[in-house]
Design an enzyme around this catalytic site. Structure first.
Site, PDB file in Angstrom:
ATOM      1  N   TYR A   1      -1.479   9.414  -5.254  1.00  0.00           N
ATOM      2  CA  TYR A   1      -1.794   9.538  -3.959  1.00  0.00           C
ATOM      3  C   TYR A   1      -2.569  11.039  -3.803  1.00  0.00           C
ATOM      4  O   TYR A   1      -2.339  11.830  -4.101  1.00  0.00           O
ATOM      5  CB  TYR A   1      -0.625   9.732  -2.970  1.00  0.00           C
ATOM      6  CG  TYR A   1      -0.768   9.952  -1.512  1.00  0.00           C
ATOM      7  CD1 TYR A   1      -1.808   9.744  -0.843  1.00  0.00           C
ATOM      8  CD2 TYR A   1       0.337  10.413  -0.770  1.00  0.00           C
ATOM      9  CE1 TYR A   1      -2.095   9.901   0.329  1.00  0.00           C
ATOM     10  CE2 TYR A   1       0.204  10.698   0.639  1.00  0.00           C
ATOM     11  CZ  TYR A   1      -1.055  10.055   1.106  1.00  0.00           C
ATOM     12  OH  TYR A   1      -1.055  10.464   2.436  1.00  0.00           O
TER      13      TYR A   1
ATOM     14  N   LYS B   1      -3.316   5.574  -4.026  1.00  0.00           N
ATOM     15  CA  LYS B   1      -3.356   5.472  -2.476  1.00  0.00           C
ATOM     16  C   LYS B   1      -4.575   6.587  -2.270  1.00  0.00           C
ATOM     17  O   LYS B   1      -4.653   7.587  -2.439  1.00  0.00           O
ATOM     18  CB  LYS B   1      -1.823   5.919  -2.139  1.00  0.00           C
ATOM     19  CG  LYS B   1      -1.735   5.980  -0.686  1.00  0.00           C
ATOM     20  CD  LYS B   1      -0.439   6.387  -0.339  1.00  0.00           C
ATOM     21  CE  LYS B   1      -0.090   6.775   1.144  1.00  0.00           C
ATOM     22  NZ  LYS B   1       1.349   7.061   1.435  1.00  0.00           N
TER      23      LYS B   1
END
Length: 335
Positions: free
Chosen positions: A149, A176
């Protein structure tokens, strides 16, 4: 060897960050019954593994205010309640490599398929630091899928070269992706180059664009699902049908008002994540709660404005008096 292709496929669809409900008593302990009620609501509405992955104990799940044991317990409850019907990811953000390894081991033990990892925050770590961090998690549990992420607002921004090095790690299956916007088109650059290697999770709300074949995103961070699961299912259906015009309309007419209110609350009153999801959940009759401090309780201050927003976007199941509905549900044992 980790089955990277299978994990990448399972990650496609809505990436639903599950808020953690707390009991309204000193210390705000985790409310297991309320969490299970919410998960049953999502699954009964049709949000199955064909459409979603559930993220337990992520940012909207208050990971930053929970202990290690609480984070694992919440993820374990989610795994138990969904019973294999939906893949589960666990938030594994931390500032400690050793704790990351413990989280990875715990995830495997409870049956979580993915962990979400960000560059450690507070210090400005080098890319070498971050690479070693991710590799430590992969070595601790090679069969757990890792979702990287890019939390550039709290730590170092993920570069193209760094993504290439992470692509060498078989268990890194998801990216992400959010990035600051400049004329260099960093969002498009990363997604177009790496969508074959990773399942790209669009965290920039570019769904109508990122889902196009040229970019190839196949998963989408969707907060609306927490109070309107059918919205996420419709989004995935439109992505599969390549109906990008309808995806754009859904974002503008039905998602943008939610995110505009989120930003207003964050700028004018309090920060954090998950607080608006929780209020919307309460307004459709689900058991919910405030977030743990330092995030302040928004519910009374923004109840009327949130109710108006939900009516404007056409959200279903809105109750006339959500507080009364919630108390009734609790009294009957349904909550």
């Amino acid at each position: 060897m980790v089955d990277s292709e299978r994990l990448k496929s399972e990650l496609e669809g809505c990436y639903v960050t599950i808020p953690t409900p707390f009991r309204d008593e000193p210390g705000l302990p985790v409310d297991e019954d309320a969490l299970r009620t919410h998960l049953r609501f999502l699954i009964d509405a049709g949000l199955s593994g064909d459409y979603a992955t559930f993220l337990a104990a992520g940012a909207a799940g208050d990971f930053s205010t929970m202990t290690f044991d609480e984070r694992v317990a919440v993820a374990s409850i989610v795994v138990d309640e969904v019973a294999g019907r939906v893949p589960v990811a666990m938030g594994a953000q931390t500032t400690s490599t050793f704790e990351l390894q413990r989280l990875a081991r715990a995830a495997r033990e409870i049956g979580v398929k993915f962990i979400q990892v960000s560059c450690p925050f507070y210090f400005t770590h080098t890319e070498g630091d971050f690479e070693a961090f991710v590799r430590a998690a992969a070595e601790a549990e090679p069969d757990i899928g890792i979702i990287v992420y890019n939390t550039f607002w709290t730590s170092s921004n993920l570069s193209f070269d760094m993504a290439q090095r992470l692509a060498e790690i078989p268990s890194v299956v998801g990216l992400k992706w959010a990035t600051p916007r400049t004329d260099a088109m960093e969002f498009e650059d990363m997604t177009s180059h790496f969508s074959d290697r990773f399942t790209i999770i669009d965290n920039n709300l570019f769904f109508a664009f990122s889902a196009m074949p040229a970019l190839g995103a196949r998963a989408f961070e969707v907060h609306n699902c927490n109070f309107w699961p059918e919205w996420g299912m419709r989004l995935v259906d439109q992505v599969r049908a390549a109906n990008y015009a309808e995806i754009g309309r859904m974002l503008v007419d039905e998602a943008m008002p939610f995110y505009k209110l989120w930003v207003e609350i964050e700028q004018d009153f309090t920060s954090g994540d998950g607080y608006l999801d929780k209020l919307c959940m309460e307004l459709v009759g689900l058991p919910s709660s405030r977030c743990r401090p330092p995030t302040q309780d928004i519910r009374e201050r923004y109840r009327a404005k949130t109710l108006a927003m939900m009516k404007a976007i056409g959200a279903p199941r809105i109750v006339a008096d959500a507080t009364l509905e919630l108390r009734s549900a609790q009294g009957s044992g349904r909550a």
